[in-house]
Design a protein around this motif. Structure first.
Motif, PDB file in Angstrom:
ATOM      1  N   ARG A 435      45.808  38.481  30.259  1.00  0.00           N
ATOM      2  CA  ARG A 435      44.880  38.536  29.347  1.00  0.00           C
ATOM      3  C   ARG A 435      43.691  38.210  29.425  1.00  0.00           C
ATOM      4  NH1 ARG A 435      47.602  37.420  24.080  1.00  0.00           N
ATOM      5  NH2 ARG A 435      45.837  36.537  23.441  1.00  0.00           N
ATOM      6  N   ASN A 436      43.115  37.354  30.346  1.00  0.00           N
ATOM      7  CA  ASN A 436      41.984  37.003  30.989  1.00  0.00           C
ATOM      8  C   ASN A 436      41.346  38.351  31.537  1.00  0.00           C
ATOM      9  OD1 ASN A 436      42.026  34.342  30.550  1.00  0.00           O
ATOM     10  ND2 ASN A 436      42.636  33.544  32.351  1.00  0.00           N
ATOM     11  N   LEU A 437      42.073  38.952  32.378  1.00  0.00           N
ATOM     12  CA  LEU A 437      41.398  40.244  32.939  1.00  0.00           C
ATOM     13  C   LEU A 437      41.007  41.257  31.816  1.00  0.00           C
ATOM     14  CD1 LEU A 437      40.947  41.857  35.475  1.00  0.00           C
ATOM     15  CD2 LEU A 437      43.067  42.623  35.563  1.00  0.00           C
ATOM     16  N   ALA A 438      41.869  41.270  30.860  1.00  0.00           N
ATOM     17  CA  ALA A 438      41.564  42.409  29.778  1.00  0.00           C
ATOM     18  C   ALA A 438      40.136  42.164  29.265  1.00  0.00           C
ATOM     19  CB  ALA A 438      42.759  42.330  28.686  1.00  0.00           C
ATOM     20  N   GLN A 439      39.811  40.769  28.908  1.00  0.00           N
ATOM     21  CA  GLN A 439      38.739  40.385  28.281  1.00  0.00           C
ATOM     22  C   GLN A 439      37.515  40.542  29.270  1.00  0.00           C
ATOM     23  OE1 GLN A 439      38.453  39.438  25.118  1.00  0.00           O
ATOM     24  NE2 GLN A 439      40.538  40.049  24.838  1.00  0.00           N
ATOM     25  N   VAL A 440      37.541  39.856  30.420  1.00  0.00           N
ATOM     26  CA  VAL A 440      36.385  40.259  31.314  1.00  0.00           C
ATOM     27  C   VAL A 440      36.176  41.585  31.611  1.00  0.00           C
ATOM     28  CG1 VAL A 440      36.612  37.894  32.316  1.00  0.00           C
ATOM     29  CG2 VAL A 440      37.889  39.815  33.374  1.00  0.00           C
ATOM     30  N   ARG A 441      36.947  42.329  31.720  1.00  0.00           N
ATOM     31  CA  ARG A 441      36.729  44.080  31.855  1.00  0.00           C
ATOM     32  C   ARG A 441      35.925  44.540  30.399  1.00  0.00           C
ATOM     33  NH1 ARG A 441      42.576  46.193  34.070  1.00  0.00           N
ATOM     34  NH2 ARG A 441      42.055  45.975  36.071  1.00  0.00           N
ATOM     35  N   ARG A 442      36.349  43.855  29.229  1.00  0.00           N
ATOM     36  CA  ARG A 442      35.404  44.492  28.315  1.00  0.00           C
ATOM     37  C   ARG A 442      34.097  43.943  28.409  1.00  0.00           C
ATOM     38  NH1 ARG A 442      37.144  41.440  23.636  1.00  0.00           N
ATOM     39  NH2 ARG A 442      35.702  42.372  22.348  1.00  0.00           N
TER      40      ARG A 442
END
Length: 464
Positions: A435-442
């Motif tokens: 879930r963290n990765l999805a946000q930092v990619r955004r």
């Protein structure tokens, strides 16, 4: 968490070893403290004596999304949505994923079916699709109560979910009609984009259902038949409570009559004292939503207001109240009472164990009003108040992206937020997982090519 359950946490490998040595299945709960469905699971399911009794024969493992390394472990286990409930066999293989939306009574029945299963959900799915053997009714029950929306490719493995569920429903019909109906209802919740393209010269279907061949008339017939059968409607209350409006959009000209039938079923659930207070209020909200589809009933906003007040007065458990307030806010907004919804949210901030979640709701309300300054203020407050490494990182991304979208010229505020988010990023061991990765990619995509926050951009580079 329920005191009667001795939850394992921290070392998942140790929990797996215990399950293997003891020859007991492992029950995994993945969630977060601020998540309303997670709080509903805690209050509606985990607090039940019959659930605690069953877990004495299992190894219960609680994976909090904010725990150190939790996002990395979640990536390994293919967990994303909060909450996800997984039952593993003693050897570590996955038996099934259970739907969190079921009420306590139906969840216990689904858990019992999973514990008694002679095949895993994956094995049953494969046999159903390739015709290698005939599934019995218990296997169809297992598949119909699989949590398809938290599958993350474990069973589907690239298969289109709607088309798969439609095929399962057709195969189940002769053996397990109740399971077939539930599978068919679930199939309608997946977008038509996965279906085959329309033939040349024809309009693309507007259905949100699984297959382009599902006509409005057939959908309406299915829904009306379920709504008029009190037993079947009750067995699928979770689907109607969460997605009733989505289903009605597929019914074409039959919507008004169908809305009346579903509203009648919802009224029975709203008055069912065996259901939890949040679930009864969900039914009231469903009645309100049916008005959009032609259900004419006088006094619905007043009913919502009265039922919200009644429900709030009846609940003081922190978990139950958290999900109740979230449902109440949604119901008040549906009833055209946004000021009362905001007042409830603000009043709850001082008492909630996760006030930062309600601050996000207040930000969304401000956004709907066109109040950009209020929206940004609430997003900032939510981030600064948030607890837990993953939560802080995800909340901070939401705030900074909103700043970049709505106040791109406010460099001091953007740089201040970026500095704080950089600190959160540095303090999060698994910032680039799940879930963290999805946000930092955004965020990395949003910042890319801008002059803002060069240090943060550099730190986010691995996400690109």
């Amino acid at each position: 968490m329920a005191g009667a359950i001795e939850w394992q946490s921290g070392d998942f490998s140790a929990a797996q070893a215990l399950a293997r040595t003891a020859g007991r299945p492992l029950f995994l709960y993945w969630g977060a403290g601020w998540c309303p469905p997670c709080n509903r699971v805690k209050s509606e399911i985990f607090s039940r004596d019959e659930f605690a009794v069953r877990l004495r024969g299992l190894v219960p493992f609680w994976l909090d999304g904010d725990a150190p390394g939790a996002q990395a472990l979640a990536a390994q286990l293919k967990l994303r949505s909060y909450p996800t409930l997984v039952l593993f066999a003693p050897d570590g293989s996955e038996i099934t994923r259970l739907p969190c939306e079921l009420d306590g009574e139906l969840f216990i029945a689904a858990l019992d079916a999973a514990l008694a299963a002679t095949h895993s959900a994956a094995q049953s799915l494969q046999a159903a699709l390739d015709g290698s053997r005939i599934l019995d009714a218990a296997e169809w029950t297992l598949l119909s109560h699989y949590s398809w929306d938290t599958d993350e490719g474990v069973l589907l493995a690239g298969r289109a979910p709607g088309a798969t569920l439609t095929a399962l429903a057709q195969a189940a019909a002769p053996v397990a009609p109740d399971a077939a109906i539930r599978l068919r209802l679930l199939s309608l919740l997946f977008p038509a984009a996965e279906a085959a393209p329309a033939a040349a010269g024809t309009a693309t279907t507007a259905h949100a259902g699984a297959a382009a061949l599902a006509t409005a008339a057939s959908v309406a017939e299915l829904l009306l038949g379920v709504c008029r059968d009190a037993r079947l409607a009750r067995a699928n209350m979770d689907i109607f409570g969460n997605s009733g409006a989505q289903l009605l959009k597929l019914a074409g000209a039959a919507q008004p009559g169908l809305a009346g039938a579903l509203a009648q079923a919802a009224q029975a659930w709203a008055d069912d004292m065996w259901l939890s207070v949040p679930d009864r209020l969900t039914a009231v909200r469903l009645q309100m939503r049916m008005a959009r589809f032609g259900h004419a009933a006088a006094g619905l906003p007043e009913l919502v207001r009265a039922r919200v007040a009644e429900a709030l007065a009846a609940v003081d458990d922190a978990y139950e109240r958290h999900t109740l307030v979230n449902t109440a806010v949604s119901a008040l907004n549906d009833a055209g009472l946004p000021a009362e919804a905001d007042a409830l949210l603000q009043a709850e901030l001082a008492h909630s164990h996760s006030p930062y979640y309600f601050m996000l709701s207040l930000a969304s309300s401000a956004k709907r009003r066109g109040d950009a300054a209020g929206m940004l203020s609430w997003y900032e407050q939510a981030w600064r108040a948030a607890a837990g490494s993953a939560t802080r990182l995800q909340w901070g991304v939401t705030y900074l992206i909103s700043l970049l979208d709505n106040s791109p010229g406010d460099s001091p505020r953007i740089e201040d937020a970026a500095a704080g988010l950089l600190a959160d990023l540095s303090a999060t061991a698994d910032a680039f997982r799940q879930r963290n990765l999805a946000q930092v990619r955004r965020l990395a995509a949003k910042l890319s090519g801008t002059p803002h926050a060069p240090a943060l951009q550099q730190a986010l580079h691995p996400a690109l």
